[in-house]
Design a protein around this motif. Structure first.
Motif, PDB file in Angstrom:
ATOM      1  N   ILE A  59       0.782  -1.144   0.036  1.00  0.00           N
ATOM      2  CA  ILE A  59      -0.098   0.078   0.043  1.00  0.00           C
ATOM      3  C   ILE A  59       0.956   1.088  -0.059  1.00  0.00           C
ATOM      4  N   VAL A  60       1.778   1.504   0.972  1.00  0.00           N
ATOM      5  CA  VAL A  60       2.656   2.521   1.025  1.00  0.00           C
ATOM      6  C   VAL A  60       3.303   2.574  -0.461  1.00  0.00           C
ATOM      7  N   GLU A  61       3.827   1.702  -1.036  1.00  0.00           N
ATOM      8  CA  GLU A  61       4.629   1.605  -2.253  1.00  0.00           C
ATOM      9  C   GLU A  61       3.683   2.120  -3.300  1.00  0.00           C
ATOM     10  N   ALA A  62       2.541   1.724  -3.447  1.00  0.00           N
ATOM     11  CA  ALA A  62       1.642   2.047  -4.025  1.00  0.00           C
ATOM     12  C   ALA A  62       1.391   3.794  -4.059  1.00  0.00           C
ATOM     13  N   HIS A  63       1.294   4.219  -2.776  1.00  0.00           N
ATOM     14  CA  HIS A  63       1.108   5.725  -2.526  1.00  0.00           C
ATOM     15  C   HIS A  63       2.447   6.289  -3.107  1.00  0.00           C
ATOM     16  N   GLN A  64       3.670   5.877  -2.809  1.00  0.00           N
ATOM     17  CA  GLN A  64       4.568   6.645  -3.559  1.00  0.00           C
ATOM     18  C   GLN A  64       4.742   6.383  -5.082  1.00  0.00           C
ATOM     19  N   ARG A  65       4.354   5.554  -5.533  1.00  0.00           N
ATOM     20  CA  ARG A  65       4.044   5.661  -7.104  1.00  0.00           C
ATOM     21  C   ARG A  65       3.220   6.852  -7.345  1.00  0.00           C
TER      22      ARG A  65
END
Length: 392
Positions: A141-147
């Motif tokens: 989820i966090v990596e998706a937010h960063q993308r």
């Protein structure tokens, strides 16, 4: 830091001058964001990033919008901890084996958009608790937010960003088959976990309707002063009372600005990795009468929430697709098991193959954990018509 009441015009000017100097000195040493809590004389409270401060005005970035406040209208001015300071302090209080506490810290950092610190903690958790499904989901989820943040930054740097774009097609699906944004928000209202103190906004107009319609309930404030105090509460506190009073007719007027974690996990992990890849093409394209699922853009909010809604509402021969009380008995998982090891074997569908090697499969356990994170009772979202093969 304790809030500083500011009532005298001279005192305000002196405090502002001191803070301007202090921030100038601290700004030269590092570029950390300064977070501020500000309360105006009329009782409204604002939290945001300090952009500029002079003896006459304070400018905050509040949820992406720069807002200007006259110093003479400010009653309370409080400098909060930066995300880094908050993370370092909270992390020092947690033991290395405190999985729940460290997960909560990572989620708090994510909710503050401090994605760097959220990812740092989750990567550390992943090393300390290898292959833990919740940690992996949160990290995704966090990596998706960063993308997404990077995409927005790239768009901001694109000189052609204001040109009209060609409407995106959804394959064979018409747009009106998806839930509306209002219906999606209503699902968020029902699924929200108030203990996490999520960001929620309820307009004064809605609160006035609440006071009027439910004035006979002893829990609802009646006097002008009490109602004014209630309006100054955080949104999640206001919604808590609306839940207790069961003001369902007003739920669709509540604005949930922080996606509940179970719904975020579905949109970012469960829907793209399982529903869209396996379950929808196997069972949701006409193979099961009455069950229609989408898998063109699995992380798209409208598509993901429509799949979530349909799966939560659909029953096959009386058994739910998503069994909140007994997650392992959910048909969306049972039908992914080999027929000989399933309590409810998959229907006879040409080309069917199991998705999981066994009930010990890591992916199977991950989706069981996800269902277990939902509220235990079935929810009537007030969205019609409900979907079920029994209605066919």
């Amino acid at each position: 830091m304790l809030p500083i009441p500011i009532r005298d015009r001279v005192a305000k000017w002196l405090l502002a001058a001191c803070l301007v100097g202090l921030l100038a000195v601290s700004g030269s040493a590092n570029a950390e964001v300064t977070l501020v809590r500000l309360q105006t004389d009329d009782g409204n409270v604002y939290r945001g990033e300090l952009i500029r401060q002079t003896a006459e005005v304070v400018v905050l970035n509040v949820e992406g919008i720069d807002a200007s406040f006259d110093q003479e209208d400010i009653a309370v001015f409080e400098i909060l901890e930066s995300p880094e300071q908050l993370y370092q302090r909270r992390r020092a209080e947690l033991a290395k084996d405190d999985l729940a506490g460290r997960l909560a810290l990572a989620r708090e950092m994510r909710d503050l958009d401090a994605l760097r610190w959220a990812k740092l903690e989750l990567m550390s958790l992943d090393r300390d608790f290898p292959e833990h499904p919740v940690v992996r989901d949160e990290l995704a989820i966090v990596e998706a937010h960063q993308r997404l943040a990077q995409t927005r930054a790239d768009d901001a740097d694109n000189p052609r960003r204001d040109l009209p774009r060609r409407p995106e097609r959804r394959g064979e699906v018409e747009g009106d088959e998806f839930l509306s944004s209002r219906q999606i928000n209503l699902i968020k209202v029902y699924e929200v976990d108030l203990s996490t103190e999520p960001r929620i906004v309820i307009s004064d107009e809605t609160l006035d309707s609440f006071f009027q319609k439910y004035s006979d309930n002893r829990l609802v404030p009646t006097g002008r002063r009490d109602r004014g105090a209630f309006k100054r509460l955080d949104g999640h506190e206001q919604l808590d009372l609306m839940f207790r009073v069961q003001a369902r007719d007003l739920y669709d007027q509540v604005d949930v600005r922080q996606e509940p974690t179970p719904l975020a996990r579905f949109r970012r992990t469960v829907n793209p990795q399982y529903v869209a890849r396996y379950f929808a093409p196997t069972f949701g394209h006409g193979e099961i009468p009455g069950l229609s699922l989408f898998n063109k853009r699995p992380e798209d909010e409208a598509e993901a929430y429509t799949n979530f809604y349909r799966l939560t509402q659909f029953r096959y021969e009386g058994t739910p697709m998503i069994d909140r009380a007994n997650p392992k008995l959910s048909l969306m998982l049972q039908w992914g098991l080999a027929r000989e090891s399933a309590r409810f074997p998959a229907p006879d569908i040409p080309g069917w193959k199991p998705a999981f090697s066994s009930t010990d499969d890591t992916e199977y356990q991950r989706y069981v954990d996800w269902i277990d994170s939902l509220f235990k009772e079935d929810l009537d979202y007030g969205i019609t018509p409900a979907l079920s093969d029994e209605l066919e």
